[in-house]
Design a protein around this motif. Structure first.
Motif, PDB file in Angstrom:
ATOM      1  N   TYR A 409      95.872 -19.952  24.339  1.00 18.34           N
ATOM      2  CA  TYR A 409      96.225 -20.130  22.926  1.00 18.34           C
ATOM      3  C   TYR A 409      97.245 -21.251  22.765  1.00 18.34           C
ATOM      4  N   ARG A 410      98.293 -21.265  23.609  1.00 19.60           N
ATOM      5  CA  ARG A 410      99.308 -22.320  23.527  1.00 19.60           C
ATOM      6  C   ARG A 410      98.684 -23.704  23.741  1.00 19.60           C
ATOM      7  N   LEU A 411      97.793 -23.775  24.718  1.00 22.03           N
ATOM      8  CA  LEU A 411      97.125 -25.051  25.003  1.00 22.03           C
ATOM      9  C   LEU A 411      96.284 -25.510  23.809  1.00 22.03           C
ATOM     10  N   TYR A 412      95.637 -24.569  23.173  1.00 21.55           N
ATOM     11  CA  TYR A 412      94.812 -24.891  21.998  1.00 21.55           C
ATOM     12  C   TYR A 412      95.684 -25.427  20.858  1.00 21.55           C
ATOM     13  N   VAL A 413      96.859 -24.781  20.643  1.00 22.66           N
ATOM     14  CA  VAL A 413      97.775 -25.240  19.599  1.00 22.66           C
ATOM     15  C   VAL A 413      98.245 -26.661  19.895  1.00 22.66           C
ATOM     16  N   LEU A 414      98.594 -26.941  21.163  1.00 26.16           N
ATOM     17  CA  LEU A 414      99.003 -28.288  21.561  1.00 26.16           C
ATOM     18  C   LEU A 414      97.886 -29.292  21.317  1.00 26.16           C
ATOM     19  N   HIS A 415      96.672 -28.886  21.678  1.00 25.78           N
ATOM     20  CA  HIS A 415      95.517 -29.766  21.496  1.00 25.78           C
ATOM     21  C   HIS A 415      95.317 -30.124  20.024  1.00 25.78           C
ATOM     22  N   LYS A 416      95.395 -29.137  19.147  1.00 26.65           N
ATOM     23  CA  LYS A 416      95.210 -29.380  17.723  1.00 26.65           C
ATOM     24  C   LYS A 416      96.331 -30.243  17.152  1.00 26.65           C
ATOM     25  N   ALA A 417      97.526 -30.176  17.786  1.00 24.74           N
ATOM     26  CA  ALA A 417      98.649 -31.001  17.331  1.00 24.74           C
ATOM     27  C   ALA A 417      98.623 -32.386  17.958  1.00 24.74           C
TER      28      ALA A 417
END
Length: 454
Positions: A409-417
């Motif tokens: 989930y954290r990686l996904y948030v970073l990716h979207k940012a």
């Protein structure tokens, strides 16, 4: 602040009123497909003075059954039945007395007459001013077997309680049979002195016969003198053909507003659907079982992997491949969730079996990727690592990588940012033997910290 009293009138059209103290809603017999929750009303009026032949009785039994009756009366609500209730309702897979929802058996006398006695100083005097003759009378009534749907009668009796039907006669004929009456249930408890003491008294169901005035006039009397609601006779259907001065412009304005409302509702629907879709990633933080497997595959796909869904139930949870710097990395997934603080090694053993299946069935040595979610009943921010020393050693010996679902989930948030180096992530994941550590990825993650509860 006084709670607004809610009244539902079933079997009439156009009797609607609203004030800070009261809300009156009316529903025609042919409009029962609307979402009506009668259990949310304080007073329910059933108008049986003119019931059409094509009522959707299946729908009626959905909005008023014995449990809905309990919801209304248990908290002191009331139900009025206006007119003759002695008919059966039939529909697809339905054949029962109209009054089945009362949990009471009624026995009627079919004779008619005009001798009427009224309860002295009884309720509803205006209504009974117009009561001139009768076509049926109540001989007796008793609680029916339907009561089992509400109560465990054996347990009630074992606790020294009983349920009794209480009846108040409002009008009767020369044979002392009831022409108008109220009934309610009473739960009583046996006292140490061997008498019954009322513990709970339900609200009443009141039966009022047809009177000598028109249906509209009858309903106005019921609403005004019984429910305390001032209402006018609703506009009849034939009046709809009249157009008053200035109405055409108002109708055009209404039509324009309705078009705009429809467009806005559609925009809202799309936005709500988009919001639900956007929040799918949050399932990584709380979901379990197959739904967790699905969202893991979806988000890893969002992070650039090519995902192959499992084609055999009870085996691996998916296959993935990703190309980094011209090199193809391939992995097999095992997704596990647990309420425990630490993972057991069963999931690890399963993953090793999937790695072996890849060799045997596909002729390739896939990287084993364990995705875990531990302490699933706890907020994600409070969860520990989940990997004990024995688990870590086993994973390192067998060359697999383990990653927490909340890290995905954290990686996904970073990716979207736009703050995640996708190639660096995948290289690190496939190079890791043991538990995956985000290390310098955490630096970029801190940029998102103020926006995330984790």
């Amino acid at each position: 602040m006084t709670r607004q009293r809610k009244i539902a009138l079933i079997g009439a059209r156009g009797y609607n009123a609203h004030s800070p103290e009261m809300q009156l809603s009316s529903y025609d017999w042919k409009r029962l497909d609307e979402r009506i929750n009668l259990g949310d009303y304080d007073t329910v009026i059933l108008n049986l003075l003119s019931v059409p032949l094509d009522v959707n009785w299946n729908r009626f039994t959905e909005i008023l059954d014995v449990r809905t009756m309990d919801d209304i009366l248990r908290v002191g609500g009331e139900i009025f039945v206006i007119g003759d209730p002695r008919f059966a309702i039939t529909d697809e897979n339905l054949d029962q007395p109209f009054l089945d929802w009362t949990a009471i058996r009624f026995t009627w006398d079919e004779q008619s007459g005009d001798t009427i006695e009224l309860l002295r100083d009884g309720p509803y005097p205006t209504y009974f001013e117009h009561f001139k003759r009768w076509d049926y009378a109540l001989r007796r009534c008793a609680l029916s077997e339907t009561l089992q749907q509400l109560f465990n009668l054996a347990a009630i009796e074992a606790s020294g309680r009983r349920i009794r039907l209480e009846k108040q006669t409002l009008a009767w004929n020369r044979y002392r049979e009831d022409l108008a009456f109220s009934v309610n249930m009473v739960i009583e408890k046996r006292t140490p002195y061997d008498y019954w003491d009322p513990e709970r008294r339900y609200g009443q169901i009141t039966f009022l016969p047809k009177v000598s005035v028109t249906e509209d006039e009858t309903l106005l009397i019921v609403l005004r003198d019984i429910c305390g609601v001032e209402a006018g006779i609703p506009e009849p259907e034939w009046v709809a053909a009249y157009e008053v001065p200035g109405q055409r412009e108002i109708d055009a304005q209404i039509a324009n507003i309705q078009v705009r409302l429809a467009a806005v509702r559609n925009e809202l629907r799309i936005a709500l659907e988009q919001r639900v879709s956007a929040r799918e990633c949050l399932k990584l933080l709380y979901q379990r079982g197959e739904p967790l497997e699905v969202v893991v595959r979806t988000i890893l796909g969002e992070l650039g992997a090519s995902i192959e869904d499992p084609n055999e139930k009870g085996k691996e949870d998916g296959w993935l491949s990703v190309v980094v710097g011209g090199k193809t990395h391939e992995g097999v997934l095992e997704v596990k969730s647990t309420k425990n603080a630490e993972f057991d090694e069963y999931g690890l053993k399963q993953l090793l079996e999937w790695v072996y299946r890849g060799v045997k069935l596909r002729g390739k040595k896939y990287k084993g990727i364990f995705v875990g979610s531990n302490s699933v009943d706890e907020p994600a921010a409070k969860r520990k690592s989940g990997f004990g020393d024995s688990w870590k050693k086993s994973s390192e010996l067998h060359g697999i990588v383990a990653i927490k679902s909340e890290d995905i989930y954290r990686l996904y948030v970073l990716h979207k940012a736009g703050a995640l180096d996708i190639c660096a992530f995948w290289s690190r994941l496939f190079d890791t033997i043991g538990v995956f550590n985000m290390r310098d990825l955490v630096t970029a993650e801190k940029e998102e910290k103020d926006r995330q509860p984790m």
